[in-house]
Design an enzyme around this catalytic site. Structure first.
Site, PDB file in Angstrom:
ATOM      1  N   SER A 153      32.586  36.642  46.724  1.00  0.00           N
ATOM      2  CA  SER A 153      31.561  36.125  47.643  1.00  0.00           C
ATOM      3  C   SER A 153      31.412  34.614  47.523  1.00  0.00           C
ATOM      4  O   SER A 153      30.960  33.960  48.473  1.00  0.00           O
ATOM      5  CB  SER A 153      30.220  36.805  47.385  1.00  0.00           C
ATOM      6  OG  SER A 153      29.836  36.679  46.033  1.00  0.00           O
TER       7      SER A 153
ATOM      8  N   HIS B  34      26.410  31.616  44.886  1.00  0.00           N
ATOM      9  CA  HIS B  34      26.632  31.462  46.320  1.00  0.00           C
ATOM     10  C   HIS B  34      26.344  30.035  46.777  1.00  0.00           C
ATOM     11  O   HIS B  34      27.063  29.474  47.609  1.00  0.00           O
ATOM     12  CB  HIS B  34      25.753  32.451  47.083  1.00  0.00           C
ATOM     13  CG  HIS B  34      26.133  33.879  46.873  1.00  0.00           C
ATOM     14  ND1 HIS B  34      25.309  34.933  47.226  1.00  0.00           N
ATOM     15  CD2 HIS B  34      27.252  34.441  46.339  1.00  0.00           C
ATOM     16  CE1 HIS B  34      25.903  36.070  46.929  1.00  0.00           C
ATOM     17  NE2 HIS B  34      27.072  35.803  46.373  1.00  0.00           N
TER      18      HIS B  34
END
Length: 277
Positions: A133, A186
């Protein structure tokens, strides 16, 4: 009574995978192989995870291995489904060599190194991070910058919102809806993506002049299936396609260029514009 649910077209899915460029195929293969390996080798995840307190000269490999590891099958599946279309688009734009070098180097150690520094010196924590991710938000951020240049804002309920903030919105929604996601990881991936999209770290990619020389010297475009040339403005994604010409014999660069056949000159004519997506 039949339900009005339309299933995905298997032919389109098959066509999508057949058209995947080389570096994207290889990374998909590696991600799958690593996931299968973790099923039989439980120690693989703690060995390759990004654990800030474990980073040292002998363990710098963690900065590049952590995106390949996933906590469970759902984690692996969702990250892979999100990553592959974005990576395919990146490789189609920048070429196979650049994509391979960045995703085995800078696009691992930059977000991983930033995450480690923030965890150790700012948050005084030691939270482990794994998952592709980080690459998903990196690529989403590069796409957001391109979208921002064409369409700076979009409107929701009368409010004008900059398009470059879209990855951040998605990131916070996922953080609140999905447990155990790393918001900091992230953010670090997105930060590197914004820097790439704005052009501040483009120097990390090798010179196009050198890459063109390597491609021409080794004839990579002609020898390797699904290879994407760095010089797509001249040769297109898969090289210059043959076409008829009224002029003399001509040999064009790239796959499929050829000279005269049976007295009919064949070669690229007109503008050699980029082919494919």
């Amino acid at each position: 009574m039949a339900l009005g649910i339309q299933l995905p077209d298997a032919r389109r899915i098959r066509s999508f995978f057949i058209r995947l460029p080389l570096a994207t195929r290889l990374l998909l293969l590696v991600l799958t192989a690593v996931w299968i390996a973790t099923l039989f080798t439980p120690k693989l995840e703690p060995w390759g995870a990004l654990i800030p307190q474990e980073i040292g000269l002998a363990t710098l490999y963690r900065l590049n291995t952590f995106p390949l590891l996933h906590k469970n099958f759902l984690h692996f599946l969702l990250n892979t489904i999100a990553l592959i279309p974005l990576l395919e688009r990146f490789e189609s734009e920048h070429g196979t060599i650049v994509t391979t070098l960045l995703f085995t180097g800078a696009f691992g150690y930059l977000p991983g190194g930033l995450y480690t520094l923030l965890e150790v010196f700012i948050f005084r924590s030691n939270s482990a991070a794994v998952g592709a991710s980080v690459w998903v938000f990196l690529l989403l951020s590069t796409e957001a910058i391109k979208t921002y240049r064409q369409n700076p804002n979009f409107t929701i309920a009368g409010y004008s919102i900059p398009t470059w903030t879209t990855p951040l919105f998605i990131m916070f929604v996922i953080h609140f809806l999905v447990p155990q996601t790393s918001l900091l990881g992230h953010l670090c991936g997105a930060g590197v993506g914004y820097l790439w999209g704005l052009g501040y770290i483009r120097f990390l990619a090798p010179s196009e002049k050198i890459l063109r020389w390597i491609e021409g010297k080794l004839d990579l475009l002609g020898r390797i299936p699904h290879y994407v040339s760095v010089d797509q403005k001249t040769y297109g994604r898969y090289g210059v396609l043959p076409s008829t010409s009224t002029g003399g014999p001509r040999v064009g660069p790239g796959r499929g260029a050829m000279g005269a056949v049976d007295g009919t000159p064949i070669g690229p004519v007109g503008s050699t514009q980029r082919l494919g997506p």
